[in-house]
Design a protein around this motif. Structure first.
Motif, short mmCIF file in Angstrom:
data_model
loop_
_atom_site.label_atom_id
_atom_site.label_comp_id
_atom_site.label_asym_id
_atom_site.label_seq_id
_atom_site.Cartn_x
_atom_site.Cartn_y
_atom_site.Cartn_z
N THR A 100 5.94 -6.02 -4.43
CA THR A 100 4.66 -5.50 -4.89
C THR A 100 4.86 -4.99 -6.32
O THR A 100 5.89 -4.39 -6.61
CB THR A 100 4.20 -4.32 -4.01
N ALA A 101 3.89 -5.22 -7.17
CA ALA A 101 3.97 -4.67 -8.53
C ALA A 101 3.43 -3.24 -8.52
O ALA A 101 2.39 -2.98 -7.91
CB ALA A 101 3.17 -5.53 -9.49
N LEU A 102 4.15 -2.34 -9.18
CA LEU A 102 3.66 -0.97 -9.35
C LEU A 102 3.02 -0.89 -10.73
O LEU A 102 2.46 -1.86 -11.21
CB LEU A 102 4.81 0.02 -9.14
N LYS A 103 3.10 0.24 -11.41
CA LYS A 103 2.37 0.42 -12.69
C LYS A 103 2.79 -0.53 -13.81
O LYS A 103 1.94 -1.00 -14.56
CB LYS A 103 2.53 1.87 -13.17
N THR A 104 4.09 -0.81 -13.95
CA THR A 104 4.54 -1.62 -15.08
C THR A 104 4.41 -3.12 -14.85
O THR A 104 4.51 -3.90 -15.79
CB THR A 104 6.02 -1.34 -15.43
N GLY A 105 4.22 -3.51 -13.60
CA GLY A 105 4.17 -4.93 -13.26
C GLY A 105 5.51 -5.51 -12.85
O GLY A 105 5.59 -6.65 -12.40
N ALA A 106 6.59 -4.73 -13.01
CA ALA A 106 7.91 -5.20 -12.56
C ALA A 106 7.93 -5.24 -11.03
O ALA A 106 7.37 -4.36 -10.38
CB ALA A 106 9.01 -4.28 -13.08
N PRO A 107 8.55 -6.24 -10.44
CA PRO A 107 8.55 -6.37 -8.98
C PRO A 107 9.29 -5.22 -8.29
O PRO A 107 10.42 -4.89 -8.63
CB PRO A 107 9.29 -7.69 -8.73
N ALA A 108 8.62 -4.63 -7.30
CA ALA A 108 9.20 -3.54 -6.50
C ALA A 108 9.43 -4.08 -5.09
O ALA A 108 8.48 -4.54 -4.44
CB ALA A 108 8.26 -2.34 -6.48
N LEU A 109 10.66 -4.05 -4.62
CA LEU A 109 11.02 -4.52 -3.29
C LEU A 109 10.32 -3.67 -2.25
O LEU A 109 10.48 -2.45 -2.22
CB LEU A 109 12.54 -4.46 -3.10
N ASP A 110 9.53 -4.30 -1.39
CA ASP A 110 8.71 -3.56 -0.43
C ASP A 110 9.52 -2.68 0.52
O ASP A 110 9.07 -1.61 0.89
CB ASP A 110 7.83 -4.52 0.37
N GLU A 111 10.69 -3.11 0.95
CA GLU A 111 11.47 -2.35 1.92
C GLU A 111 12.60 -1.54 1.28
O GLU A 111 13.54 -1.13 1.97
CB GLU A 111 12.04 -3.30 2.96
N ALA A 112 12.53 -1.28 -0.01
CA ALA A 112 13.59 -0.53 -0.69
C ALA A 112 13.64 0.91 -0.21
O ALA A 112 12.65 1.46 0.28
CB ALA A 112 13.35 -0.55 -2.20
N LEU A 113 14.80 1.51 -0.36
CA LEU A 113 14.97 2.93 -0.08
C LEU A 113 14.06 3.73 -1.01
O LEU A 113 13.36 4.64 -0.59
CB LEU A 113 16.44 3.30 -0.28
N VAL A 114 14.08 3.34 -2.28
CA VAL A 114 13.18 3.92 -3.28
C VAL A 114 13.05 2.92 -4.43
O VAL A 114 13.98 2.16 -4.71
CB VAL A 114 13.70 5.30 -3.79
N ASN A 115 11.88 2.90 -5.06
CA ASN A 115 11.63 2.08 -6.26
C ASN A 115 11.36 3.02 -7.42
O ASN A 115 10.52 3.92 -7.29
CB ASN A 115 10.41 1.17 -6.09
N PHE A 116 12.04 2.80 -8.52
CA PHE A 116 11.78 3.53 -9.76
C PHE A 116 11.21 2.53 -10.75
O PHE A 116 11.92 1.68 -11.28
CB PHE A 116 13.06 4.15 -10.33
#
Length: 164
Positions: A100-116
């Protein structure tokens, strides 16, 4: 001068959280596995990410100017392997997982421990690597309770609480 192999052997004993660093933008969608990530300051919230300048994706990260540090869970050894595998194309790496893209558009892994989710604020060249100073734009915390660390050239699931 310290021998390079001695340095690498010593650093293998400095355990680190396993992350997949991703970017997307005008230069395209790319990602790589890294343990060279740490906090710099909490005012403003900033991370440091180191990337080899010889990496196929290096210039794409610089051009896109944004990245997401996806901290892997204890069950994500396969994700780490996928993004370290030079035989997989960028498209194949991303197709194997949910993003899923967050604010910057960089891909965020949906099941990650945390996305920065970060904008690259500044960068410096040091030896073979670029050091990116990344201002955090958004954070998404997952529900997993175990992390993945790399120590002594092996993956380890980190989930036990220490006893004080």
């Amino acid at each position: 001068m310290v021998d390079t192999q001695l340095f690498r052997n010593g650093m293998s004993l400095l355990g680190g959280a396993v992350t997949v660093i991703t970017t997307d933008g005008e230069a395209g969608r790319f990602g790589f596995t890294a343990t060279a990530v740490c906090s710099v300051t909490d005012e403003p919230p900033t991370l440091l990410v180191c990337m080899n300048r010889n990496s196929y994706a290096h210039d794409h990260f610089k051009t896109n100017g944004a990245l997401c540090v996806n901290v892997l869970t204890g069950d994500h050894q396969g994700v780490s392997w996928d993004f370290a595998n030079r035989e997989l194309s960028s498209e194949e790496r991303f197709a194997k997982h949910s993003w899923t893209a967050l604010k910057t558009g960089a891909p965020a892994l949906d099941e990650a421990l945390v996305n920065f989710d970060c904008k690259i604020h500044e960068s410096h060249e040091m030896g073979s690597h670029t050091v990116f100073y990344c201002r955090i734009q958004d954070i998404r915390i997952g529900t997993a309770d175990a992390g993945l660390v790399y120590f002594n050239r092996n993956y380890h699931r980190l989930c036990d609480q220490s006893v004080a």
